[in-house]
Scaffold this motif. Structure first.
Motif, PDB file in Angstrom:
ATOM      1  N   HIS A 175       0.856  -1.193   0.000  1.00  0.00           N
ATOM      2  CA  HIS A 175       0.000   0.000   0.000  1.00  0.00           C
ATOM      3  C   HIS A 175       0.890   1.241   0.000  1.00  0.00           C
ATOM      4  O   HIS A 175       1.763   1.390   0.861  1.00  0.00           O
ATOM      5  N   HIS A 176       0.650   2.151  -0.934  1.00  0.00           N
ATOM      6  CA  HIS A 176       1.531   3.321  -1.035  1.00  0.00           C
ATOM      7  C   HIS A 176       0.793   4.495  -1.657  1.00  0.00           C
ATOM      8  O   HIS A 176      -0.234   4.335  -2.327  1.00  0.00           O
ATOM      9  N   LEU A 177       1.320   5.684  -1.383  1.00  0.00           N
ATOM     10  CA  LEU A 177       0.862   6.899  -2.050  1.00  0.00           C
ATOM     11  C   LEU A 177       1.701   7.109  -3.293  1.00  0.00           C
ATOM     12  O   LEU A 177       2.935   6.972  -3.262  1.00  0.00           O
ATOM     13  N   LEU A 178       1.041   7.429  -4.400  1.00  0.00           N
ATOM     14  CA  LEU A 178       1.744   7.720  -5.654  1.00  0.00           C
ATOM     15  C   LEU A 178       1.515   9.182  -6.008  1.00  0.00           C
ATOM     16  O   LEU A 178       0.368   9.631  -6.128  1.00  0.00           O
ATOM     17  N   PHE A 179       2.597   9.938  -6.133  1.00  0.00           N
ATOM     18  CA  PHE A 179       2.548  11.353  -6.507  1.00  0.00           C
ATOM     19  C   PHE A 179       2.964  11.477  -7.966  1.00  0.00           C
ATOM     20  O   PHE A 179       4.022  10.988  -8.371  1.00  0.00           O
ATOM     21  N   THR A 180       2.136  12.137  -8.768  1.00  0.00           N
ATOM     22  CA  THR A 180       2.445  12.394 -10.176  1.00  0.00           C
ATOM     23  C   THR A 180       2.586  13.896 -10.358  1.00  0.00           C
ATOM     24  O   THR A 180       1.691  14.670  -9.980  1.00  0.00           O
ATOM     25  N   PHE A 181       3.696  14.319 -10.951  1.00  0.00           N
ATOM     26  CA  PHE A 181       4.010  15.744 -11.120  1.00  0.00           C
ATOM     27  C   PHE A 181       3.715  16.154 -12.559  1.00  0.00           C
ATOM     28  O   PHE A 181       4.208  15.538 -13.504  1.00  0.00           O
ATOM     29  N   PHE A 182       2.913  17.208 -12.690  1.00  0.00           N
ATOM     30  CA  PHE A 182       2.469  17.686 -14.004  1.00  0.00           C
ATOM     31  C   PHE A 182       2.927  19.119 -14.240  1.00  0.00           C
ATOM     32  O   PHE A 182       2.922  19.946 -13.318  1.00  0.00           O
ATOM     33  N   HIS A 183       3.295  19.393 -15.489  1.00  0.00           N
ATOM     34  CA  HIS A 183       3.465  20.767 -15.965  1.00  0.00           C
ATOM     35  C   HIS A 183       2.293  21.072 -16.870  1.00  0.00           C
ATOM     36  O   HIS A 183       1.916  20.266 -17.726  1.00  0.00           O
ATOM     37  N   VAL A 184       1.674  22.238 -16.671  1.00  0.00           N
ATOM     38  CA  VAL A 184       0.507  22.601 -17.468  1.00  0.00           C
ATOM     39  C   VAL A 184       0.779  23.922 -18.185  1.00  0.00           C
ATOM     40  O   VAL A 184       1.329  24.865 -17.607  1.00  0.00           O
ATOM     41  N   ASP A 185       0.431  23.948 -19.498  1.00  0.00           N
ATOM     42  CA  ASP A 185       0.564  25.157 -20.301  1.00  0.00           C
ATOM     43  C   ASP A 185      -0.643  26.040 -20.057  1.00  0.00           C
ATOM     44  O   ASP A 185      -1.789  25.610 -20.218  1.00  0.00           O
ATOM     45  N   LEU A 186      -0.419  27.272 -19.660  1.00  0.00           N
ATOM     46  CA  LEU A 186      -1.494  28.180 -19.284  1.00  0.00           C
ATOM     47  C   LEU A 186      -1.817  29.184 -20.389  1.00  0.00           C
ATOM     48  O   LEU A 186      -2.239  30.312 -20.113  1.00  0.00           O
ATOM     49  N   GLN A 187      -1.635  28.785 -21.653  1.00  0.00           N
ATOM     50  CA  GLN A 187      -1.967  29.670 -22.774  1.00  0.00           C
ATOM     51  C   GLN A 187      -3.387  29.406 -23.244  1.00  0.00           C
ATOM     52  O   GLN A 187      -3.926  28.306 -23.083  1.00  0.00           O
ATOM     53  N   THR A 188      -3.970  30.431 -23.891  1.00  0.00           N
ATOM     54  CA  THR A 188      -5.354  30.336 -24.343  1.00  0.00           C
ATOM     55  C   THR A 188      -5.477  29.358 -25.499  1.00  0.00           C
ATOM     56  O   THR A 188      -4.743  29.434 -26.493  1.00  0.00           O
ATOM     57  N   LYS A 189      -6.412  28.401 -25.333  1.00  0.00           N
ATOM     58  CA  LYS A 189      -6.718  27.446 -26.393  1.00  0.00           C
ATOM     59  C   LYS A 189      -8.219  27.214 -26.405  1.00  0.00           C
ATOM     60  O   LYS A 189      -8.949  27.684 -25.536  1.00  0.00           O
ATOM     61  N   LEU A 190      -8.691  26.465 -27.403  1.00  0.00           N
ATOM     62  CA  LEU A 190     -10.121  26.227 -27.512  1.00  0.00           C
ATOM     63  C   LEU A 190     -10.614  25.177 -26.523  1.00  0.00           C
ATOM     64  O   LEU A 190     -11.800  25.012 -26.333  1.00  0.00           O
ATOM     65  N   GLU A 191      -9.688  24.455 -25.926  1.00  0.00           N
ATOM     66  CA  GLU A 191     -10.063  23.426 -24.965  1.00  0.00           C
ATOM     67  C   GLU A 191      -9.204  23.568 -23.718  1.00  0.00           C
ATOM     68  O   GLU A 191      -8.235  24.335 -23.691  1.00  0.00           O
ATOM     69  N   ALA A 192      -9.551  22.822 -22.706  1.00  0.00           N
ATOM     70  CA  ALA A 192      -8.819  22.901 -21.457  1.00  0.00           C
ATOM     71  C   ALA A 192      -7.369  22.471 -21.661  1.00  0.00           C
ATOM     72  O   ALA A 192      -7.098  21.528 -22.417  1.00  0.00           O
ATOM     73  N   PRO A 193      -6.438  23.149 -21.021  1.00  0.00           N
ATOM     74  CA  PRO A 193      -5.028  22.784 -21.162  1.00  0.00           C
ATOM     75  C   PRO A 193      -4.790  21.344 -20.720  1.00  0.00           C
ATOM     76  O   PRO A 193      -5.370  20.877 -19.740  1.00  0.00           O
ATOM     77  N   LYS A 194      -3.943  20.657 -21.459  1.00  0.00           N
ATOM     78  CA  LYS A 194      -3.616  19.271 -21.122  1.00  0.00           C
ATOM     79  C   LYS A 194      -2.263  19.227 -20.414  1.00  0.00           C
ATOM     80  O   LYS A 194      -1.243  19.588 -20.994  1.00  0.00           O
ATOM     81  N   PRO A 195      -2.248  18.778 -19.176  1.00  0.00           N
ATOM     82  CA  PRO A 195      -0.983  18.725 -18.445  1.00  0.00           C
ATOM     83  C   PRO A 195      -0.079  17.620 -18.973  1.00  0.00           C
ATOM     84  O   PRO A 195      -0.537  16.617 -19.525  1.00  0.00           O
ATOM     85  N   VAL A 196       1.219  17.806 -18.740  1.00  0.00           N
ATOM     86  CA  VAL A 196       2.238  16.859 -19.189  1.00  0.00           C
ATOM     87  C   VAL A 196       2.953  16.303 -17.966  1.00  0.00           C
ATOM     88  O   VAL A 196       3.382  17.060 -17.088  1.00  0.00           O
ATOM     89  N   VAL A 197       3.083  14.976 -17.894  1.00  0.00           N
ATOM     90  CA  VAL A 197       3.749  14.337 -16.769  1.00  0.00           C
ATOM     91  C   VAL A 197       5.246  14.569 -16.858  1.00  0.00           C
ATOM     92  O   VAL A 197       5.858  14.360 -17.912  1.00  0.00           O
ATOM     93  N   ILE A 198       5.854  14.990 -15.744  1.00  0.00           N
ATOM     94  CA  ILE A 198       7.305  15.145 -15.729  1.00  0.00           C
ATOM     95  C   ILE A 198       7.971  14.186 -14.740  1.00  0.00           C
ATOM     96  O   ILE A 198       9.197  14.070 -14.730  1.00  0.00           O
ATOM     97  N   GLY A 199       7.175  13.498 -13.881  1.00  0.00           N
ATOM     98  CA  GLY A 199       7.802  12.562 -12.955  1.00  0.00           C
ATOM     99  C   GLY A 199       6.828  11.999 -11.942  1.00  0.00           C
ATOM    100  O   GLY A 199       5.657  12.393 -11.876  1.00  0.00           O
ATOM    101  N   TYR A 200       7.370  11.044 -11.136  1.00  0.00           N
ATOM    102  CA  TYR A 200       6.559  10.349 -10.135  1.00  0.00           C
ATOM    103  C   TYR A 200       7.379  10.199  -8.846  1.00  0.00           C
ATOM    104  O   TYR A 200       8.608  10.191  -8.876  1.00  0.00           O
TER     105      TYR A 200
END
Length: 963
Positions: A553-578
């Motif tokens: 049993h463990h906690l899993l942390f996922t680190f995301f970078h998100v682009d905060l520029q204007t687009k037609l849809e919600a920004p999609k975050p990118v995984v950079i590590g765990y």
């Protein structure tokens, strides 16, 4: 057993026990396993049963006579000197007429003399209404027992409710804002409660079907100037090149332009992630802040009882909410205070809560807006407020315990607000008793809280030297910082997983949602740290823990970078590590934890074989820092208690060797458990040891009994009030101890056997060690436990067959059990006799405990069996003896004679109802007077009262014969 059934075992129908519902923690979502069959985990079964069962209280244990009202008598009227029988009869029939309203015609006279009002006078003496102070009388008896009220972490101290009414900005509110409120001690720099979440959407985004925001309920031990509300606001993460948060603090233009409004509205609808916006601190009881330059002093907080001092507040928490009164205010039951906080401090970057206390932090500009709160203090049942601050210092300017409600707010004239570059006005307004939450009216300071109200968990529950009384089992996760070599818009996703075999497998639904009323979720997210190399967080993530942990049993942390520029849809975050954190090795840690961040997840990433294939960010440095707070009444932090629970399971399930050497070692190691952990798990540990004493085999029985004696002695020695009967132990015997409807076998046979065996060994001259003195010191606990176990069995045996309003018949103890109790009683009497001669105080305490043992047994077992014990006592103390032994004998009889049934106590001949007469023959008149002084004639039933009266007359008229 009927939850409403009350006892009347000392004469009167009904059952002797009353069940008191135990208050559970609302909004607590537990592992479903804790609601299912726990037979394969006996220790969990004991824990859940212990925390969820009602209290079981014997209402007659400490005497029930105080509920009997004294007989009412009419005031006597004394007539004139020449009144006759006729006049007296007339007066007797007219006693209800007041003398001052009487006229000459109202009072006929056969003597020919008409007497006036002055001739009719009332007696200068009050009506004869016999009264007897039982509390005072009993307190004069050495070793007298004192009843305790039930203790509950959520039923004492102070209750503070907080509701967010509105949030407004000069610029306008066009995007949703979110926030948290918690109780914080700014002196200790300590968070005292979990976060209460709230949301303030713009008017166009509000759903008419969504109910009003609930209130947050917070608990405090006592008022203190250092106690405050820490409020932190969030907003949708800022769009790159878009409208910045500075629009809420700028001077010109004050209002948002139409273009800014449109951009914020569109962006807030597609941006699911949030960033820090502002914070504020509202002291609840600080009355030390006044006007900085002239003018009258200003109230510093909504719950301050008085105003003192006129200097501005200085410290690392500048600025804090400055609250001024607006007119004369009162405070009555059911009223509340409206607090308008106008000095919200806008943040420039992400932060941790600790950084707010850093004197070198960047100056935060005030937001031009107002957060309106409704704050109300609620009086709890059985509140005992002490003027002690949170830091332990005694203060005299807090709530008056005699009137905790009326003086909670003071009426002062309006004053000037604090001057300074960051000061802005706040004010508090009486809501005139209106309950804006729609939860009904408040009565006597105890509001009926709405089911939707959020009761914040009090973190001090896990640090108090008190037994756990409720079932709670969760983990609070606080990500702190992530140090990277380049700037990122970084946020963290947190999950709870049961293994590391496949990263694509769905995590457990264990994350508490921020939205009230929602079910547990599979993951939770932090805020976004925008454009930071060192990302800081102040999020609190609450995790519902599994009832049984495995090493995987463990906690899993996922680190995301998100682009905060204007687009037609919600920004999609990118995984950079765990990063991963096993629960079994880290959950109980309270210190700061540092972890490396993996670039990718590979199968079995927790195991050493899988770690060899892992690649890490920043050269494998531990760049992720976090803190955990385990709050569990199921999983002990102390390893020795966990080992005991494990071996208890193995022994109960018969999966350990028959001799139980591992369990024996675990039992013996309980003496090395630190006192706080021991006291917190006191109730389940005692229940398990009693279970082992009952059926654990001779070796385990003795070990469990000795461990129990050691635990009780430690708890008793650490009593804060130096009472002879520790409050926690009294509460266990009087309320918590139960046979759970017969699911647990009676403990009195095994307990009497083990204790009696030890006592007989001592009587034969065997070396039993210093533990025996501890046994004698704690004899009251074991004796009261034996009696309650018998009484529970008695009630359970006759519950279904007993007609309504009939007494529970006495229970006949089995011959073997009663013989064991007789032998134990004999050994204890020998200890009293021998130690009295040495003048040891322990002997007198033990003597009183034995007397109360017989007193309690009179309501449970056959009176003839009680006679055998009393007769054994008197035989042991017969003949010429020292005065201290005579005193013990008198105290013993005084305690016994406090029971209704002692007069009818039979002798060896069933027809001998006046055994007590034979006892009195042995005493001098002064000793008999001392004894009977504690037995008032009027307080019992008519039959018993007449017998006592006849007995008293018999003794008074036959003093010479008795001597």
């Amino acid at each position: 057993m009927d939850s409403n059934a009350s006892s009347n075992g000392n004469g009167g129908g009904g059952y002797r026990f009353r069940r008191i519902p135990r208050h559970s923690l609302p909004h607590l979502k537990l592992d479903p396993l804790l609601d299912e069959n726990l037979e394969q985990w006996p220790h969990l079964n004991e824990l859940v049963q212990c925390y969820r069962s009602d209290w079981v209280k014997d209402d007659n244990k400490y005497g029930h006579y105080e509920t009997i009202s004294p007989v009412s008598f009419e005031n006597q009227i004394f007539e004139g000197p020449d009144t006759d029988i006729e006049t007296e009869m007339q007066l007797a029939s007219a006693r209800q007429i007041k003398a001052e309203d009487a006229t000459d015609d109202d009072v006929p006279s056969s003597s020919g003399r008409q007497f006036t009002n002055a001739d009719i006078t009332k007696s200068p003496l009050p009506a004869y209404e016999p009264a007897f102070d039982w509390g005072n009388e009993r307190s004069m008896i050495f070793g007298q027992r004192i009843s305790e009220t039930t203790t509950t972490h959520y039923g004492s101290g102070l209750k503070i409710s907080v509701k967010v009414l509105s949030l407004s900005f000069q610029a306008g509110l066009v995007e949703p804002f979110y926030g948290t409120i918690c109780i914080y001690n700014r002196e200790r720099r300590e968070k005292l409660s979990e976060d209460f979440y709230f949301c303030v959407p713009p008017s166009e985004m509000q759903d008419a079907k969504v109910p009003l925001e609930p209130r947050g309920i917070f608990y405090l031990d006592a008022p203190s100037a250092s106690i405050c509300l820490l409020i932190q606001l969030e907003k949708p993460a800022t769009e790159e090149g878009g409208v910045t948060p500075s629009v809420y603090s700028r001077k010109e233009p004050v209002h948002l332009t139409e273009r800014e409004r449109q951009k914020l509205q569109v962006w807030s609808r597609i941006m699911p992630y949030r960033e820090s916006f502002a914070w504020a601190i509202v002291p609840l009881f600080d009355n030390s802040i006044g006007a900085a330059s002239g003018g009258s002093a200003s109230p510093s907080s909504p719950l301050a009882p008085g105003i003192s001092g006129s200097t501005s507040h200085e410290g690392v928490f500048e600025p804090i909410a400055k609250i001024t009164s607006d007119g004369k205010l009162g405070y009555s039951s059911g009223s509340s205070v409206i607090v308008e906080i106008s000095n919200l401090n806008k943040v420039k970057e992400s932060y941790t809560e600790e950084s707010l206390q850093d004197p070198k932090r960047k100056v935060h500009k005030p937001v031009k807006g107002v957060l309106k709160l409704e704050i109300e203090k609620h009086q709890t049942v059985h509140t005992e407020l002490e003027n002690v601050s949170e830091s332990g210092s005694v203060t005299n300017d807090f709530l008056d315990p005699a009137d905790p409600i009326a003086d909670i707010l003071s009426s002062k004239s309006p004053g000037n607000c604090l001057d300074g570059p960051q000061s802005s006005n706040s004010k508090w307004i009486s809501s005139d008793g209106k309950d804006v939450s729609g939860n009904g009216s408040n009565t006597q300071g105890n509001p009926d809280f709405c089911a939707d109200d959020f009761q914040a968990f009090d973190f001090r529950t896990t640090m108090r030297n008190e037994p756990f009384l409720q079932l709670f089992h969760c983990l609070y996760v606080y990500p702190l910082t992530v140090s990277l070599s380049r700037k990122r818009n970084l946020f963290i996703r947190v999950e709870l997983r049961k293994d590391d075999a496949d990263a694509r497998r769905q995590p457990l639904e264990a994350m508490y949602p921020r939205e009230h009323g929602s079910s547990l979720q599979k993951c939770a997210h932090t805020q976004v740290a925008v454009g930071a190399r060192v990302a800081c967080y102040h999020d609190e993530i609450k995790v519902s823990l599994p009832a049984v942990w495995t090493p995987l049993h463990h906690l899993l942390f996922t680190f995301f970078h998100v682009d905060l520029q204007t687009k037609l849809e919600a920004p999609k975050p990118v995984v950079i590590g765990y990063a991963s954190l096993p629960l079994s090795t880290h959950a109980q840690l309270r210190s700061e934890i540092s972890l490396p961040i993996m670039r990718e997840l590979v199968p079995h990433y927790l195991q050493d074989s899988g770690k060899e294939r892992l690649d890490y960010l920043e050269d494998g440095k531990s760049i992720f820092k976090l803190r955990l707070r385990l709050c569990s009444s199921v999983y002990p932090i102390n390893e020795r208690i966990r080992d005991f629970f494990l071996e208890y399971d193995r022994h109960t399930l018969r999966t350990s060797p028959p001799w139980g050497s591992e369990l024996l070692e675990a039992i013996n190691s309980l003496k090395n458990v630190d006192s706080t952990a021991l006291l917190q798990f006191l109730h389940p540990i005692l229940n398990m040891l009693l279970h082992l004493i009952g059926n654990g085999g001779e070796t385990l029985q003795v070990a469990a009994f000795r461990a129990m004696v050691n635990i009780l002695t430690r708890v008793q020695q650490e009593s804060v009030d130096d009472a002879e009967r520790n409050r926690s132990l009294v509460n266990y015997v009087d309320y918590a101890f139960d046979d759970f409807g017969g699911r647990q076998p009676p403990v009195y046979p095994g307990l009497s056997t083990v204790w009696g065996s030890l006592a007989r060994s001592k009587a034969k001259g065997y070396r039993v060690g210093p533990v025996y003195d501890d046994v004698l010191a704690m004899a009251w606990f074991f004796l009261e436990l034996i009696v309650k176990s018998m009484a529970l069995e008695q009630t359970r045996l006759f519950y279904h067959s007993l007609p309504l309003d009939e007494d529970v018949p006495p229970m006949q103890l089995k011959e073997g059990v009663f013989r064991c109790i007789m032998q134990l009683y004999d050994c204890l009497l020998t200890e009293v006799h021998e130690r009295c001669k040495k003048g040891l105080s322990l002997a007198k305490r033990l003597n009183s405990s034995l007397a109360f043992f017989c007193y309690d047994l009179l309501s449970v077992i056959e009176p003839r069996q009680v006679f055998e014990l009393v007769s054994l006592y008197l035989d042991k103390f017969s003949g010429v003896c020292q005065s201290v032994l005579h005193d013990c004998k008198l105290i013993f009889l005084q305690i016994i004679c406090d029971h209704d049934l002692f007069v009818e106590m039979p002798g060896r001949d069933p027809s001998d109802r006046y055994f007590i007469l034979l006892v009195f023959v042995r005493f001098t008149p002064s000793q008999r007077k001392f004894l009977l002084n504690g037995v008032p004639l009027w307080r019992t039933s008519l039959f018993i009262g007449e017998n006592l009266y006849n007995l008293n007359v018999f003794l008074n008229n036959n003093v010479g014969f008795l001597l």
